[in-house]
Design a protein around this motif. Sequence first.
Motif, PDB file in Angstrom:
ATOM      1  N   VAL A 155       0.856  -1.197   0.000  1.00 58.75           N
ATOM      2  CA  VAL A 155       0.000   0.000   0.000  1.00 58.75           C
ATOM      3  C   VAL A 155       0.883   1.236   0.000  1.00 58.75           C
ATOM      4  N   HIS A 156       0.551   2.177  -0.867  1.00 59.28           N
ATOM      5  CA  HIS A 156       1.342   3.400  -0.989  1.00 59.28           C
ATOM      6  C   HIS A 156       0.916   4.453   0.037  1.00 59.28           C
ATOM      7  N   THR A 157      -0.385   4.586   0.247  1.00 57.37           N
ATOM      8  CA  THR A 157      -0.909   5.655   1.094  1.00 57.37           C
ATOM      9  C   THR A 157      -1.752   5.086   2.229  1.00 57.37           C
ATOM     10  N   GLU A 158      -2.106   5.959   3.160  1.00 63.62           N
ATOM     11  CA  GLU A 158      -2.995   5.561   4.252  1.00 63.62           C
ATOM     12  C   GLU A 158      -4.370   5.171   3.703  1.00 63.62           C
ATOM     13  N   ASP A 159      -4.822   5.839   2.651  1.00 63.68           N
ATOM     14  CA  ASP A 159      -6.096   5.472   2.030  1.00 63.68           C
ATOM     15  C   ASP A 159      -6.034   4.061   1.455  1.00 63.68           C
ATOM     16  N   ASP A 160      -4.898   3.719   0.830  1.00 62.66           N
ATOM     17  CA  ASP A 160      -4.720   2.349   0.326  1.00 62.66           C
ATOM     18  C   ASP A 160      -4.833   1.348   1.472  1.00 62.66           C
ATOM     19  N   ALA A 161      -4.180   1.679   2.582  1.00 60.08           N
ATOM     20  CA  ALA A 161      -4.203   0.782   3.743  1.00 60.08           C
ATOM     21  C   ALA A 161      -5.621   0.574   4.245  1.00 60.08           C
ATOM     22  N   ALA A 162      -6.426   1.627   4.213  1.00 60.72           N
ATOM     23  CA  ALA A 162      -7.816   1.516   4.667  1.00 60.72           C
ATOM     24  C   ALA A 162      -8.605   0.558   3.784  1.00 60.72           C
ATOM     25  N   HIS A 163      -8.330   0.581   2.474  1.00 59.85           N
ATOM     26  CA  HIS A 163      -9.007  -0.326   1.546  1.00 59.85           C
ATOM     27  C   HIS A 163      -8.664  -1.789   1.842  1.00 59.85           C
ATOM     28  N   CYS A 164      -7.498  -2.023   2.416  1.00 61.69           N
ATOM     29  CA  CYS A 164      -7.022  -3.396   2.640  1.00 61.69           C
ATOM     30  C   CYS A 164      -7.369  -3.932   4.022  1.00 61.69           C
ATOM     31  N   ALA A 165      -7.831  -3.076   4.897  1.00 59.40           N
ATOM     32  CA  ALA A 165      -7.992  -3.450   6.302  1.00 59.40           C
ATOM     33  C   ALA A 165      -8.856  -4.687   6.482  1.00 59.40           C
ATOM     34  N   GLU A 166     -10.013  -4.749   5.828  1.00 60.16           N
ATOM     35  CA  GLU A 166     -10.926  -5.879   6.000  1.00 60.16           C
ATOM     36  C   GLU A 166     -10.308  -7.172   5.467  1.00 60.16           C
ATOM     37  N   SER A 167      -9.643  -7.080   4.311  1.00 58.26           N
ATOM     38  CA  SER A 167      -8.996  -8.271   3.747  1.00 58.26           C
ATOM     39  C   SER A 167      -7.893  -8.783   4.668  1.00 58.26           C
ATOM     40  N   LEU A 168      -7.150  -7.892   5.280  1.00 58.56           N
ATOM     41  CA  LEU A 168      -6.086  -8.301   6.204  1.00 58.56           C
ATOM     42  C   LEU A 168      -6.671  -8.959   7.444  1.00 58.56           C
ATOM     43  N   ARG A 169      -7.835  -8.488   7.894  1.00 60.96           N
ATOM     44  CA  ARG A 169      -8.483  -9.120   9.055  1.00 60.96           C
ATOM     45  C   ARG A 169      -8.920 -10.550   8.719  1.00 60.96           C
ATOM     46  N   VAL A 170      -9.389 -10.741   7.491  1.00 63.44           N
ATOM     47  CA  VAL A 170      -9.773 -12.091   7.066  1.00 63.44           C
ATOM     48  C   VAL A 170      -8.559 -13.020   7.069  1.00 63.44           C
ATOM     49  N   LEU A 171      -7.441 -12.541   6.528  1.00 65.50           N
ATOM     50  CA  LEU A 171      -6.217 -13.349   6.517  1.00 65.50           C
ATOM     51  C   LEU A 171      -5.754 -13.674   7.923  1.00 65.50           C
ATOM     52  N   GLU A 172      -5.833 -12.706   8.809  1.00 68.48           N
ATOM     53  CA  GLU A 172      -5.423 -12.944  10.195  1.00 68.48           C
ATOM     54  C   GLU A 172      -6.332 -13.973  10.863  1.00 68.48           C
ATOM     55  N   ALA A 173      -7.635 -13.877  10.609  1.00 66.61           N
ATOM     56  CA  ALA A 173      -8.575 -14.838  11.197  1.00 66.61           C
ATOM     57  C   ALA A 173      -8.308 -16.253  10.689  1.00 66.61           C
ATOM     58  N   ASP A 174      -7.878 -16.350   9.424  1.00 67.97           N
ATOM     59  CA  ASP A 174      -7.573 -17.660   8.835  1.00 67.97           C
ATOM     60  C   ASP A 174      -6.150 -18.116   9.157  1.00 67.97           C
ATOM     61  N   LYS A 175      -5.419 -17.315   9.930  1.00 64.11           N
ATOM     62  CA  LYS A 175      -4.034 -17.615  10.321  1.00 64.11           C
ATOM     63  C   LYS A 175      -3.132 -17.801   9.097  1.00 64.11           C
ATOM     64  N   ARG A 176      -3.357 -16.939   8.105  1.00 62.65           N
ATOM     65  CA  ARG A 176      -2.518 -16.952   6.921  1.00 62.65           C
ATOM     66  C   ARG A 176      -1.532 -15.791   6.984  1.00 62.65           C
ATOM     67  N   THR A 177      -0.306 -16.039   6.566  1.00 63.13           N
ATOM     68  CA  THR A 177       0.741 -15.027   6.646  1.00 63.13           C
ATOM     69  C   THR A 177       0.758 -14.172   5.383  1.00 63.13           C
ATOM     70  N   VAL A 178       0.799 -12.881   5.577  1.00 64.44           N
ATOM     71  CA  VAL A 178       0.940 -11.946   4.463  1.00 64.44           C
ATOM     72  C   VAL A 178       2.017 -10.943   4.838  1.00 64.44           C
ATOM     73  N   VAL A 179       2.917 -10.654   3.918  1.00 65.20           N
ATOM     74  CA  VAL A 179       3.990  -9.684   4.148  1.00 65.20           C
ATOM     75  C   VAL A 179       3.486  -8.322   3.693  1.00 65.20           C
ATOM     76  N   GLN A 180       3.519  -7.357   4.598  1.00 64.10           N
ATOM     77  CA  GLN A 180       2.931  -6.048   4.311  1.00 64.10           C
ATOM     78  C   GLN A 180       4.017  -4.988   4.102  1.00 64.10           C
TER      79      GLN A 180
END
Length: 236
Positions: A155-180
């Motif tokens: 993500v380049h900007t804080e707005d980009d990060a906001a767009h990704c927040a829900e998807s990152l929560r899903v990955l965390e709930a599924d215990k999947r690793t993502v490099v940010q």
Amino acid sequence: MSSLEVALLVHCFLYPQLPRVVELNVGGTFYTTTQVTLRKLSSRKLASMLHYKDAEGRFFIDRPGTHFGAILDYLRSDQLPTQHIPEVYREAQFYEITHLVKQLEDMPQIFGEQVARQQFLQRVPNYSENLQLMVRLARAEAVAARCSSVLVCAVHTEDDAAHCAESLRVLEADKRTVVQFGPWKAAPVIRDLLDSVRMDIEAQGYQVAYDYCSKKTFQPKQGAYEYFYTFLFTWW
């Protein structure tokens, strides 16, 4: 005492016992030069290495010798290299030849890397740590496999990060690793960052490519697809 006399004393101190013609064995590559050429250096680093000789009586330097010829050419005639400039730059840094280092840093190949790309990457939080994490994750999945993949969110900007927040929560709930990676405060865009990641991983000897993550890998929430990528490491 004049500056010239001081310089001569320094050089005599650094290279007190060299013959007029100097035979060098630099990591198995042989060079012939003169005491006068070597005395152009004020580098204590090189002087400290001229204490050992090989079986043929050549001064032995335990360092790869492929690009040492370019160093000698510069000392002989102030000739800057036209090939293998990054490699010569590293050698000049190693031997602490500051005047050569500075001239090479003005050349496009080094200027672009040191001033442009590296300055950008310094503004990307945890860039080096994330590279190491990606390699560790890829290697962990490599057992009995031809390829392994690493999921990346950039993500380049804080707005980009906001767009990704829900998807990152899903990955965390599924215990999947993502490099940010990101956000960062610099002009280069996400593709520039991803190209740098690929370049720096390839520089470590890995075969790697990246693309948008497929639906089979992960399905980001609406509006977040453009921020998720898969880096594919190929082992054989």
